[in-house]
Enzyme design. Structure first.
Site, PDB file in Angstrom:
ATOM      1  CG  ASP A  58      14.325 -45.157 -37.313  1.00 19.80           C
ATOM      2  OD1 ASP A  58      14.131 -45.960 -37.850  1.00 19.80           O
ATOM      3  OD2 ASP A  58      13.389 -44.294 -36.152  1.00 19.80           O
ATOM      4  CD  GLU A  98      10.712 -37.422 -37.212  1.00 20.23           C
ATOM      5  OE1 GLU A  98      11.473 -38.373 -36.638  1.00 20.23           O
ATOM      6  OE2 GLU A  98       9.670 -37.917 -37.341  1.00 20.23           O
ATOM      7  CE1 TYR A 133      14.194 -41.195 -38.968  1.00 23.10           C
ATOM      8  CE2 TYR A 133      14.579 -39.223 -37.435  1.00 23.10           C
ATOM      9  CZ  TYR A 133      13.759 -40.270 -38.001  1.00 23.10           C
ATOM     10  OH  TYR A 133      12.451 -40.272 -37.526  1.00 23.10           O
TER      11      TYR A 133
END
Ligand code: SF4
Length: 331
Positions: A139, A40, A121
């Protein structure tokens, strides 16, 4: 703006599409928080194809959160070198140390959010993908899909619009399958609802999409504040002698690039003899576009602040991306 889409029908269509269309990516074969977290962070700044080799190398060098917590900073930066945004690598190590001290990753959104460098996020991604918690991710890909679905006229750089889209993302979320849903909407943004060329005919959300219905998909998301790109001309020197290369290191505490090694700029070596041009390239850092000219050069004596470094050691050192490109390496 149109009325709210039929979220239930859209959710089902998205899930069906994702089961057939999702890419087989290494971080999708696990629900362990550590590798998912690494992926991520890397994917926040880099396309999937470019991030893949970094992801594999990173996990080979630091296979566990403990290994990352204990890694020497120079080694960490060296493995991260080329990805940019080095504060993210440093924050990852801080968070890794917090995780080790806690005895494992926190299992709540708030606990994850409290780790160094983890924002809304990443906390939502980890909470949903690793622990099945109902937190929607937001995002750039998700904002684009939602802004188009809703034909939202708000400027996506404004906090008000972001809040509105965050609320829509939460409403759209499949609460029993948040991991799959979050990955599905991001995948749709990455593969179909593309920034310039949304592929509406192939899109499972087409019957629910207001921007498509209006024939205005490309007009969303609305971005009012565009920062002008600034061109910066830069000449760097490749000065070699007896198997060594002249470099300088950015000082500790010197911002996001602290600890990285750089080639000398022409301005910093006024006494050097400049020879042939080796290559030219352009490199963008946020809104600055560096137009870089790389020249071979020679110098009688290296001034203070520069170090002769054996060429054989370069691969283990954290070189800046500009230095790597200047030396002909692929970043
Ligand atoms: Fe994006 Fe087109 Fe799908 Fe709407 S129909 S979500 S604009 S790809």
């Amino acid at each position: 703006m149109f009325a709210t889409p039929d979220w239930t029908a859209a959710r089902k269509a998205l899930a069906r599409w994702y089961r057939g269309a999702q890419r087989d990516l290494p971080w999708r074969r696990t629900s362990e928080p550590y590798p998912i977290w690494v992926s991520e962070v890397m994917l926040q700044q880099t396309r999937v194809a470019a991030a893949l080799p970094y992801y594999v190398r990173f996990l080979e060098r630091f296979p566990t959160v403990e290994a990352l917590a204990e890694a020497p900073e120079q080694e960490l930066l060296s493995v991260w070198s080329g990805l940019g945004y080095y504060s993210r690598a440093r924050n990852m190590q801080k968070a890794a140390r917090q995780v080790v001290a806690l005895g494992g990753f926190p299992r709540t959104f708030e606990g994850l959010r409290a780790l160094a460098g983890i924002g809304d996020y990443t906390a939502a991604a980890l909470a949903s993908i690793c622990f099945g918690l109902p937190h929607a991710v937001l995002d750039g890909n998700v904002m684009r899909v939602l802004a188009r679905l809703l034909a939202d006229p708000g400027d996506v750089t404004s906090p008000t619009t972001r809040r509105r889209l965050a609320a829509a993302a939460q409403e759209f979320l499949h609460r029993r399958h948040p991991a799959e849903h979050n990955q599905a909407i991001m995948e749709l943004g990455a593969l179909v609802c593309l920034p310039r060329e949304p592929d509406c005919p192939r899109c499972p959300l087409r019957p629910h999409c207001h921007a498509h219905a209006e024939g205005r998909a490309r007009e969303f998301p609305v971005k009012l504040r565009k920062q002008e790109k600034v061109e910066v001309a830069l000449t760097v020197f490749v000065v070699e002698r007896a198997g060594k290369l002249l470099l300088w290191q950015r000082p500790e505490g010197g911002g996001r690039m602290a600890g990285f090694w750089e080639l000398p700029s022409a301005d910093s070596l006024p006494g050097a003899g400049a020879h042939e041009v080796l290559r030219r390239f352009r490199h963008t850092i946020t809104h600055q576009v560096h137009d870089v000219c790389v020249r071979r050069a020679s110098i009688a004596r290296a001034p203070r602040g520069f170090t002769w470094v054996a060429l054989a050691r370069l691969r283990e050192m954290p070189l800046s991306t500009i230095a790597r490109k200047a030396l002909g390496e692929r970043p």
